[in-house]
Design a protein around this motif. Sequence first.
Motif, PDB file in Angstrom:
ATOM      1  N   VAL A 223      14.728  33.053  23.904  1.00 31.43           N
ATOM      2  CA  VAL A 223      15.363  33.586  22.694  1.00 31.43           C
ATOM      3  C   VAL A 223      16.821  33.986  22.932  1.00 31.43           C
ATOM      4  CG1 VAL A 223      13.185  34.369  21.706  1.00 31.43           C
ATOM      5  CG2 VAL A 223      14.527  35.942  23.130  1.00 31.43           C
ATOM      6  N   GLY A 224      17.273  33.933  24.171  1.00 34.05           N
ATOM      7  CA  GLY A 224      18.674  34.249  24.457  1.00 34.05           C
ATOM      8  C   GLY A 224      18.908  35.655  24.958  1.00 34.05           C
ATOM      9  N   LYS A 225      17.907  36.239  25.646  1.00 36.49           N
ATOM     10  CA  LYS A 225      18.081  37.598  26.179  1.00 36.49           C
ATOM     11  C   LYS A 225      19.249  37.676  27.154  1.00 36.49           C
ATOM     12  CE  LYS A 225      14.005  37.995  27.947  1.00 36.49           C
ATOM     13  NZ  LYS A 225      13.525  36.640  27.571  1.00 36.49           N
ATOM     14  N   THR A 226      19.379  36.670  28.006  1.00 34.54           N
ATOM     15  CA  THR A 226      20.456  36.686  28.998  1.00 34.54           C
ATOM     16  C   THR A 226      21.821  36.695  28.322  1.00 34.54           C
ATOM     17  OG1 THR A 226      19.077  35.505  30.612  1.00 34.54           O
ATOM     18  CG2 THR A 226      21.456  35.459  30.966  1.00 34.54           C
ATOM     19  N   THR A 227      21.982  35.860  27.301  1.00 32.61           N
ATOM     20  CA  THR A 227      23.262  35.805  26.579  1.00 32.61           C
ATOM     21  C   THR A 227      23.564  37.127  25.892  1.00 32.61           C
ATOM     22  OG1 THR A 227      23.076  33.417  26.230  1.00 32.61           O
ATOM     23  CG2 THR A 227      24.513  34.648  24.726  1.00 32.61           C
ATOM     24  N   ILE A 228      22.570  37.707  25.211  1.00 30.87           N
ATOM     25  CA  ILE A 228      22.792  38.966  24.485  1.00 30.87           C
ATOM     26  C   ILE A 228      23.083  40.095  25.465  1.00 30.87           C
ATOM     27  CG2 ILE A 228      21.760  40.659  22.935  1.00 30.87           C
ATOM     28  CD1 ILE A 228      22.558  37.946  21.658  1.00 30.87           C
ATOM     29  N   ALA A 229      22.337  40.169  26.567  1.00 33.17           N
ATOM     30  CA  ALA A 229      22.579  41.209  27.571  1.00 33.17           C
ATOM     31  C   ALA A 229      23.983  41.065  28.160  1.00 33.17           C
ATOM     32  CB  ALA A 229      21.529  41.139  28.670  1.00 33.17           C
ATOM     33  N   ALA A 230      24.380  39.835  28.478  1.00 28.55           N
ATOM     34  CA  ALA A 230      25.707  39.603  29.048  1.00 28.55           C
ATOM     35  C   ALA A 230      26.798  39.946  28.044  1.00 28.55           C
ATOM     36  CB  ALA A 230      25.838  38.148  29.498  1.00 28.55           C
ATOM     37  N   ALA A 231      26.582  39.638  26.768  1.00 26.03           N
ATOM     38  CA  ALA A 231      27.583  39.954  25.741  1.00 26.03           C
ATOM     39  C   ALA A 231      27.738  41.460  25.580  1.00 26.03           C
ATOM     40  CB  ALA A 231      27.170  39.318  24.408  1.00 26.03           C
ATOM     41  N   ILE A 232      26.621  42.193  25.554  1.00 30.14           N
ATOM     42  CA  ILE A 232      26.687  43.649  25.423  1.00 30.14           C
ATOM     43  C   ILE A 232      27.373  44.265  26.635  1.00 30.14           C
ATOM     44  CG2 ILE A 232      25.281  45.753  25.377  1.00 30.14           C
ATOM     45  CD1 ILE A 232      23.265  44.188  23.655  1.00 30.14           C
ATOM     46  N   ALA A 233      27.009  43.806  27.823  1.00 27.03           N
ATOM     47  CA  ALA A 233      27.609  44.344  29.045  1.00 27.03           C
ATOM     48  C   ALA A 233      29.107  44.063  29.084  1.00 27.03           C
ATOM     49  CB  ALA A 233      26.920  43.737  30.268  1.00 27.03           C
ATOM     50  N   THR A 234      29.503  42.847  28.722  1.00 25.31           N
ATOM     51  CA  THR A 234      30.918  42.487  28.721  1.00 25.31           C
ATOM     52  C   THR A 234      31.701  43.332  27.728  1.00 25.31           C
ATOM     53  OG1 THR A 234      30.385  40.208  29.363  1.00 25.31           O
ATOM     54  CG2 THR A 234      32.529  40.581  28.356  1.00 25.31           C
ATOM     55  N   ALA A 235      31.110  43.553  26.539  1.00 22.49           N
ATOM     56  CA  ALA A 235      31.799  44.336  25.515  1.00 22.49           C
ATOM     57  C   ALA A 235      31.935  45.799  25.931  1.00 22.49           C
ATOM     58  CB  ALA A 235      31.042  44.235  24.195  1.00 22.49           C
ATOM     59  N   LEU A 236      30.904  46.359  26.545  1.00 23.50           N
ATOM     60  CA  LEU A 236      30.993  47.749  27.012  1.00 23.50           C
ATOM     61  C   LEU A 236      32.050  47.881  28.107  1.00 23.50           C
ATOM     62  CD1 LEU A 236      27.204  48.736  27.099  1.00 23.50           C
ATOM     63  CD2 LEU A 236      28.957  49.662  25.559  1.00 23.50           C
ATOM     64  N   ALA A 237      32.075  46.919  29.021  1.00 21.61           N
ATOM     65  CA  ALA A 237      33.091  46.949  30.081  1.00 21.61           C
ATOM     66  C   ALA A 237      34.486  46.795  29.494  1.00 21.61           C
ATOM     67  CB  ALA A 237      32.808  45.843  31.091  1.00 21.61           C
ATOM     68  N   ASP A 238      34.616  45.973  28.453  1.00 16.23           N
ATOM     69  CA  ASP A 238      35.901  45.784  27.802  1.00 16.23           C
ATOM     70  C   ASP A 238      36.388  47.063  27.119  1.00 16.23           C
ATOM     71  OD1 ASP A 238      37.824  43.580  27.270  1.00 16.23           O
ATOM     72  OD2 ASP A 238      37.457  44.124  25.176  1.00 16.23           O
ATOM     73  N   ARG A 239      35.451  47.951  26.807  1.00 13.48           N
ATOM     74  CA  ARG A 239      35.794  49.246  26.219  1.00 13.48           C
ATOM     75  C   ARG A 239      36.039  50.315  27.291  1.00 13.48           C
ATOM     76  NH1 ARG A 239      33.168  46.427  22.451  1.00 13.48           N
ATOM     77  NH2 ARG A 239      33.102  47.065  20.246  1.00 13.48           N
TER      78      ARG A 239
ATOM     79  N   VAL B 183      22.759  47.544  31.940  1.00 12.25           N
ATOM     80  CA  VAL B 183      22.250  46.612  30.940  1.00 12.25           C
ATOM     81  C   VAL B 183      21.302  45.664  31.652  1.00 12.25           C
ATOM     82  CG1 VAL B 183      22.833  44.875  29.211  1.00 12.25           C
ATOM     83  CG2 VAL B 183      24.388  46.809  29.618  1.00 12.25           C
ATOM     84  N   MET B 184      20.046  45.640  31.200  1.00 10.90           N
ATOM     85  CA  MET B 184      19.014  44.889  31.913  1.00 10.90           C
ATOM     86  C   MET B 184      18.508  43.735  31.062  1.00 10.90           C
ATOM     87  SD  MET B 184      15.532  46.332  33.724  1.00 10.90           S
ATOM     88  CE  MET B 184      16.500  47.373  34.826  1.00 10.90           C
ATOM     89  N   ASP B 185      18.636  42.550  31.615  1.00 12.22           N
ATOM     90  CA  ASP B 185      18.056  41.339  31.031  1.00 12.22           C
ATOM     91  C   ASP B 185      16.659  41.207  31.623  1.00 12.22           C
ATOM     92  OD1 ASP B 185      17.447  38.710  30.217  1.00 12.22           O
ATOM     93  OD2 ASP B 185      18.536  37.860  31.914  1.00 12.22           O
ATOM     94  N   THR B 186      15.646  41.482  30.823  1.00 12.85           N
ATOM     95  CA  THR B 186      14.290  41.513  31.371  1.00 12.85           C
ATOM     96  C   THR B 186      13.674  40.122  31.390  1.00 12.85           C
ATOM     97  OG1 THR B 186      13.200  41.885  29.243  1.00 12.85           O
ATOM     98  CG2 THR B 186      13.979  43.829  30.437  1.00 12.85           C
ATOM     99  N   ALA B 187      12.583  40.008  32.129  1.00 10.45           N
ATOM    100  CA  ALA B 187      11.811  38.774  32.165  1.00 10.45           C
ATOM    101  C   ALA B 187      11.110  38.568  30.830  1.00 10.45           C
ATOM    102  CB  ALA B 187      10.795  38.849  33.311  1.00 10.45           C
ATOM    103  N   PRO B 188      10.563  37.362  30.587  1.00  6.48           N
ATOM    104  CA  PRO B 188       9.803  37.148  29.349  1.00  6.48           C
ATOM    105  C   PRO B 188       8.698  38.177  29.162  1.00  6.48           C
ATOM    106  CG  PRO B 188      10.222  35.056  30.409  1.00  6.48           C
ATOM    107  CD  PRO B 188      10.702  36.119  31.358  1.00  6.48           C
ATOM    108  N   THR B 189       8.212  38.275  27.938  1.00  4.99           N
ATOM    109  CA  THR B 189       7.341  39.360  27.505  1.00  4.99           C
ATOM    110  C   THR B 189       6.211  39.703  28.468  1.00  4.99           C
ATOM    111  OG1 THR B 189       7.842  38.830  25.202  1.00  4.99           O
ATOM    112  CG2 THR B 189       5.866  40.128  25.618  1.00  4.99           C
ATOM    113  N   GLY B 190       5.441  38.692  28.893  1.00  4.03           N
ATOM    114  CA  GLY B 190       4.285  38.970  29.741  1.00  4.03           C
ATOM    115  C   GLY B 190       4.656  39.649  31.045  1.00  4.03           C
ATOM    116  N   HIS B 191       5.701  39.154  31.713  1.00  4.40           N
ATOM    117  CA  HIS B 191       6.156  39.752  32.965  1.00  4.40           C
ATOM    118  C   HIS B 191       6.661  41.172  32.736  1.00  4.40           C
ATOM    119  CE1 HIS B 191       5.891  35.905  35.097  1.00  4.40           C
ATOM    120  NE2 HIS B 191       6.451  35.356  34.036  1.00  4.40           N
ATOM    121  N   THR B 192       7.358  41.379  31.634  1.00  4.85           N
ATOM    122  CA  THR B 192       7.893  42.705  31.329  1.00  4.85           C
ATOM    123  C   THR B 192       6.772  43.709  31.104  1.00  4.85           C
ATOM    124  OG1 THR B 192       9.895  41.760  30.374  1.00  4.85           O
ATOM    125  CG2 THR B 192       9.333  44.012  29.726  1.00  4.85           C
TER     126      THR B 192
END
Length: 439
Positions: A190-206, A297-306
């Motif tokens: 679903v794009g967890k890695t992309t969303i986590a990376a975007a949030i982390a990048t934006a927070l660092a940019d602030r 900011v944590m990009d978790t594993a798919p649902t079952g692993h999490t």
Amino acid sequence: MRLLQLPGEWTTFLDDGRGDASCLGPMSGLEKTRATYAAAVDALGDPARTRLVLVARPETSSLAEAARTSNELVSSGIRATHLVVNGLMPEEARPDPLADAVRRRESAALHGLPLELTTLQVDRVPLADHNVVGVAALRGLLTTAPQPSAQEDVSNHDGGTPAIADLAALVDELADQDHGLVMCMGKGGVGKTTIAAAIATALADRGKSVHLTTTDPAAHLADTLGSDTHTLTVSRIDPDQATQDYRDHVMASKGAKLDAAGRAALEEDLRSPCTEEVAVFQAFSRAVSEAGRRFVVMDTAPTGHTLLLMDATGSYHRDVARNLAPGMHFTTPMMRLQDPDYTKVILVTLPETTPVLEARQLQDDLERAGIHPWAWVVNQAITGTGTQSPLLITRALHETGQLAAVSEQSARVALVPLQQNPPVGHEHLLSLTRSLAHA
């Protein structure tokens, strides 16, 4: 394959369904387990008996994950035979910048097909203009005849799109603090890695201190972030490395006081499967604790692993609470996950029936554990893109019902539109967290 055991006898049969059961003879429990496993691997590794199909999206990261899966199977003596590339954007008569960009991206991904997949028989399934849900829609995948668009999602809404914010609004709210744990959760793909990376990048940019980490073995943080990561601390909780580090620590501490026989026994104990669970939990706990002084900011594993990791966290909490004297103060990782001021859980989904249902089930599981999701992010939405592609316009209509369903689950919902450019690298990730009104 069916496993049969005759009553009163220590005799196991493997029946391949053709009526020619093969006797494995009288065995101990461990021997039977090993023989059963070996026979199962033999059956799975025999292309005359098993057709093993890998399924991937026409994206570089998804195809890379299929290649990784193929390699893992080969190491166990099992080889995939087929690859299905699902959801290819078909050609259309009307030019459209978004649809054209998607086709170019998919073509490049397939042109660079990983070597491990080039020997497989490849089938391609075009992107449908509706959610493929229900028997009729599934049957439609097996025919080349034009299929009528499904209407069930479209008929259940009044034509309006729910008022949904953008990812920038969530980041702005997070940035009101200087530390905290942000966990992106959801099913695989679903794009967890992309969303986590975007949030982390934006927070660092602030100007925030940010540690971006992942528990997902399939995550490709380096590929998503690109080369510009100087404003971030980036890491991965690698189960193999975490397990080895834990074993080394135990042998260097507890093992140092033992004789040769004791060390041998300890080494044997550390080869138990539960050692990995303990090691990963400890690495996860360190990341949770670090969020007390900076953003993690944590990009978790798919649902079952999490959920397995959540189970371990809950078990540890109960064990600590049970063994401490009444009145003693303590803080466990579970207590931090349950603290809405400390932890913000973000459920990531796609605007499609199955991902939304699975995200709702995940939310229910978390709620039962006392963890209340803070927000939802609907990723790769057609809604709001301004596309003129007939197929994508129809898909956007079908998204409306799913967006309404998501809005019923949470007061905070962010929409991330499907991008013309791959969201890779600092600038493209930041673009995901800029207000749509000013994009």
